[in-house]
Each structure stands twice: as C-alpha cells, then as structure tokens.
Motif scaffolding. Structure first.
Motif, PDB file in Angstrom:
ATOM      1  N   GLY A 224       0.820  -1.197   0.000  1.00 30.72           N
ATOM      2  CA  GLY A 224       0.000   0.000   0.000  1.00 30.72           C
ATOM      3  C   GLY A 224       0.860   1.255   0.000  1.00 30.72           C
ATOM      4  O   GLY A 224       0.562   2.231  -0.705  1.00 30.72           O
ATOM      5  N   GLN A 225       1.928   1.233   0.786  1.00 29.94           N
ATOM      6  CA  GLN A 225       2.835   2.377   0.824  1.00 29.94           C
ATOM      7  C   GLN A 225       3.555   2.546  -0.510  1.00 29.94           C
ATOM      8  O   GLN A 225       3.789   3.671  -0.963  1.00 29.94           O
ATOM      9  N   HIS A 226       3.881   1.438  -1.167  1.00 32.20           N
ATOM     10  CA  HIS A 226       4.508   1.515  -2.481  1.00 32.20           C
ATOM     11  C   HIS A 226       3.574   2.197  -3.481  1.00 32.20           C
ATOM     12  O   HIS A 226       4.009   3.020  -4.292  1.00 32.20           O
ATOM     13  N   VAL A 227       2.293   1.839  -3.413  1.00 35.47           N
ATOM     14  CA  VAL A 227       1.297   2.432  -4.311  1.00 35.47           C
ATOM     15  C   VAL A 227       1.194   3.937  -4.068  1.00 35.47           C
ATOM     16  O   VAL A 227       1.278   4.748  -5.001  1.00 35.47           O
ATOM     17  N   SER A 228       1.008   4.332  -2.807  1.00 29.72           N
ATOM     18  CA  SER A 228       0.892   5.755  -2.483  1.00 29.72           C
ATOM     19  C   SER A 228       2.132   6.524  -2.931  1.00 29.72           C
ATOM     20  O   SER A 228       2.045   7.623  -3.497  1.00 29.72           O
ATOM     21  N   THR A 229       3.299   5.939  -2.677  1.00 31.36           N
ATOM     22  CA  THR A 229       4.555   6.603  -2.992  1.00 31.36           C
ATOM     23  C   THR A 229       4.731   6.766  -4.498  1.00 31.36           C
ATOM     24  O   THR A 229       5.176   7.820  -4.980  1.00 31.36           O
TER      25      THR A 229
ATOM     26  N   ASN B 265      -7.343   7.287  -1.806  1.00 33.48           N
ATOM     27  CA  ASN B 265      -8.568   6.596  -1.423  1.00 33.48           C
ATOM     28  C   ASN B 265      -8.251   5.133  -1.097  1.00 33.48           C
ATOM     29  O   ASN B 265      -7.589   4.444  -1.880  1.00 33.48           O
ATOM     30  N   ALA B 266      -8.724   4.661   0.041  1.00 30.67           N
ATOM     31  CA  ALA B 266      -8.380   3.314   0.495  1.00 30.67           C
ATOM     32  C   ALA B 266      -8.877   2.236  -0.461  1.00 30.67           C
ATOM     33  O   ALA B 266      -8.170   1.254  -0.728  1.00 30.67           O
ATOM     34  N   GLN B 267     -10.078   2.389  -0.984  1.00 28.31           N
ATOM     35  CA  GLN B 267     -10.618   1.372  -1.890  1.00 28.31           C
ATOM     36  C   GLN B 267      -9.829   1.320  -3.189  1.00 28.31           C
ATOM     37  O   GLN B 267      -9.560   0.235  -3.725  1.00 28.31           O
ATOM     38  N   GLU B 268      -9.447   2.472  -3.694  1.00 35.90           N
ATOM     39  CA  GLU B 268      -8.652   2.503  -4.922  1.00 35.90           C
ATOM     40  C   GLU B 268      -7.269   1.903  -4.668  1.00 35.90           C
ATOM     41  O   GLU B 268      -6.742   1.156  -5.496  1.00 35.90           O
ATOM     42  N   GLN B 269      -6.697   2.226  -3.525  1.00 45.29           N
ATOM     43  CA  GLN B 269      -5.389   1.666  -3.197  1.00 45.29           C
ATOM     44  C   GLN B 269      -5.480   0.144  -3.112  1.00 45.29           C
ATOM     45  O   GLN B 269      -4.612  -0.584  -3.605  1.00 45.29           O
TER      46      GLN B 269
ATOM     47  N   ASP C  33       2.958  -5.243 -12.674  1.00 50.90           N
ATOM     48  CA  ASP C  33       4.051  -4.330 -12.350  1.00 50.90           C
ATOM     49  C   ASP C  33       3.536  -3.099 -11.612  1.00 50.90           C
ATOM     50  O   ASP C  33       2.528  -2.496 -12.004  1.00 50.90           O
ATOM     51  N   LEU C  34       4.237  -2.722 -10.555  1.00 53.95           N
ATOM     52  CA  LEU C  34       3.835  -1.585  -9.724  1.00 53.95           C
ATOM     53  C   LEU C  34       3.697  -0.300 -10.544  1.00 53.95           C
ATOM     54  O   LEU C  34       2.671   0.385 -10.484  1.00 53.95           O
ATOM     55  N   ASP C  35       4.736   0.032 -11.307  1.00 53.96           N
ATOM     56  CA  ASP C  35       4.701   1.273 -12.083  1.00 53.96           C
ATOM     57  C   ASP C  35       3.556   1.270 -13.084  1.00 53.96           C
ATOM     58  O   ASP C  35       2.879   2.288 -13.285  1.00 53.96           O
TER      59      ASP C  35
END
Length: 312
Positions: free
Chosen positions: A45-50, A270-274, A287-289
């Motif tokens: 989740g932190q990777h996504v936000s970052t 947004n938590a649901q989107e994350q 892939d994250l990116d």
C-alpha cells in the motif's frame, strides 16, 4: 527639455516570447534538477501511495528517486534530508525517532493522506464456532479457544501471530496488560502474514493475528475483527485504534521544492482505490509502475486540481 526614454523594442519582444513559452509554475519548482527522494517501506500500500506521488511529481517537472528504507529508520533520513518526503506514515507505529525529530523541527507533518484505515486483531470467520463469543475479546480467554490456538512452541499458551519484529509489538504489550494466555510470535514478513491467513482459511485452521486495512487480503478472505480489550494506558504502546495516516517531509523541503510541497500537501489516497491496485500487484503479479500509471491516466479529474494548486 525632457527626453523620452528610448525603448529596446526587439528586447521587449524577445522577453514577451520567452515569458509566454515558459512552463507554468516553473518559477516555483525550486531545485528541479535535484531528485526528490521517496522511501519504499515494507508494504505494498505504501509503495502504491509513494509511486502515485512520484508520478505526479514527475508530471509537475521534478526528478524522483525511490530509496529502500525501514519504517523506523526512515525518520533519521528525513531528519537529515537524505530522504525528502514520506507520503504514508501510520502515526500509531512510528518508533522513537519520529517524535524527537518532530519536536526538534527536523521534519514537518504536512497533513492527512485521507486514507481510511483499520488495524487490530483479526481471525477467520469460522473461528466464531471454535471460540463462541467472538468478536468480543473475552472469548479468547476461554480454555477451548486457548487450546485451539495453542502450538508446540507456545503451549500452554495460545499462539498470537504478530507483525514482523522490526515493526514493533504493541500486541504483546496488550496481551500482557490483560493477562491473556497468549504468546505473540513475530511473523517473518507481510507476505508471511498473508500466507498464514490464506492457509488458515483454506484448511480451517484456527488463527489469531495482527493485521490492518486497506489490504488486498481482506477482499479475498472472510475475517472478523476482535472488539479489543480495554487500554491499560491511553498510549500507542497500550492501545490499538484505527490509525491516522499522514505525510511527513524533511524540514527544508518546502524551501527547496516549493511547488512539490504544495502538491504533497494536497495529495490524497482513497483506500478502496489503493486496495484494488494492491490486489493487482500482489495477487495478480502486475508491475507496480504500470498499475499506478493506469490509475493516474484514468483519474486526471482527481489529481489535476493538485497540480493546478502547485502551479499557482
């Protein structure tokens, strides 16, 4: 006799052309050629936000560098400027460095991420048959429940699966505060926590563990949340409550990267989107990116006002 000033018409015309073609907000970018360093911590989740923040900073004209860091050590980096900003800081589990650096004004809290969170003790829902009385915490003290959760390494106590040791152990303190017959056993990683939850659900093996949301595993496993025991002291070491998640920057960040500072103050997740993005990354192997870029490309109406605010 007064002389009229002689104007350099060609020079004025050139200046007007240059001004018209200058990128919007460029005067406020600051040190745009020096990378903004964002930490990558231990959870997806932190990777996504970052990476959302990173891609938006790049759209604004900045260079971004992602650096590996630990949840507590990151604050030393933020304090001395070797890490520029951390956009998903769970304030219930910051360790000892954070409050000291905040008090010394080496770091700055720039507000809420608006991430709706949940944290506490969970169990697979079938456990309500094993431990009648759940989700009330007192059900966990019943002998049949303790026995069901006991393992050779914890007997006669029940086993409580805790966060990895480097994340800290509030649960062990709360178990001791309430004289609960359980031994907190640290997991090896976030992946190990999820693997145990999935295995318990599949095999109907009793399990009690520490967990949090948003997390993709909560969308795929039927869990209950324990109504927690009373707090012996109203401190983060003795209580588990839904945490606030804020954004923290190095104290010199605003002066060095003014437009980036405004963007990150506006930035929300947004938590649901994350959680959807986490599912795509952790469960589907995407892939994250690429996952983050797809979200950014499809949600311009959400983030464009943040960019506009930063350019003013």
């Amino acid at each position: 006799m007064l002389k009229r000033p002689v104007w350099n018409v060609a020079g004025i015309a050139l200046a007007l052309v240059l001004a018209a073609n200058a990128p919007a907000g460029s005067a406020g970018l600051g040190a745009k050629d020096e990378p903004i360093k964002l930490p990558m911590l231990e959870w997806t989740g932190q990777h996504v936000s970052t990476h959302i923040a990173g891609q938006l900073l790049q759209k604004l004209g900045y260079k971004v560098e992602y650096v590996t860091a630990g949840i507590f050590p990151q604050f030393s980096g933020l304090a001395d400027g070797t890490i520029s900003a951390s956009v998903e800081v769970w304030l219930n589990n910051t360790g000892d460095i954070y409050p000291k650096a905040l008090a010394a004004k080496q770091i700055e809290d720039i507000g809420s991420l608006d991430l709706a969170t949940r944290e506490g003790w969970i169990y697979p829902k079938f456990m309500e048959q094993v431990c009648p009385g759940l989700p009330d915490w007192t059900a966990l003290n019943k002998p049949e429940c303790v026995q069901a959760l006991s393992t050779p390494e914890t007997a006669p106590n029940g086993r409580f699966l805790d966060y990895p040791s480097e994340w800290g152990s509030r649960s062990a303190t709360i178990l001791a505060d309430n004289n609960m017959p359980y031994t907190a056993v640290p997991s090896g990683s976030e992946g190990a926590l999820v693997a145990e939850l999935e295995a318990a659900e599949a095999a109907k093996t009793p399990l009690l563990m520490m967990f949090w949301g948003p997390h993709y595993a909560l969308a795929e496993n039927d869990v209950g949340w324990v109504r927690m025991p009373p707090c012996k002291e109203q401190t983060s070491e003795h209580c588990i409550t839904p945490p606030d998640v804020n954004k923290v920057v190095w104290s010199g960040f605003g002066a060095k990267w003014p437009a980036a500072y405004i963007l990150l103050k506006e930035f929300k997740v947004n938590a649901q989107e994350q959680q959807k993005m986490m599912l795509a990354i952790d469960k589907k192997g995407q892939d994250l990116d690429a996952v983050v870029k797809e979200w950014v490309d499809g949600h311009e109406s959400i983030w464009q006002p943040w960019i506009d605010a930063a350019k003013k």
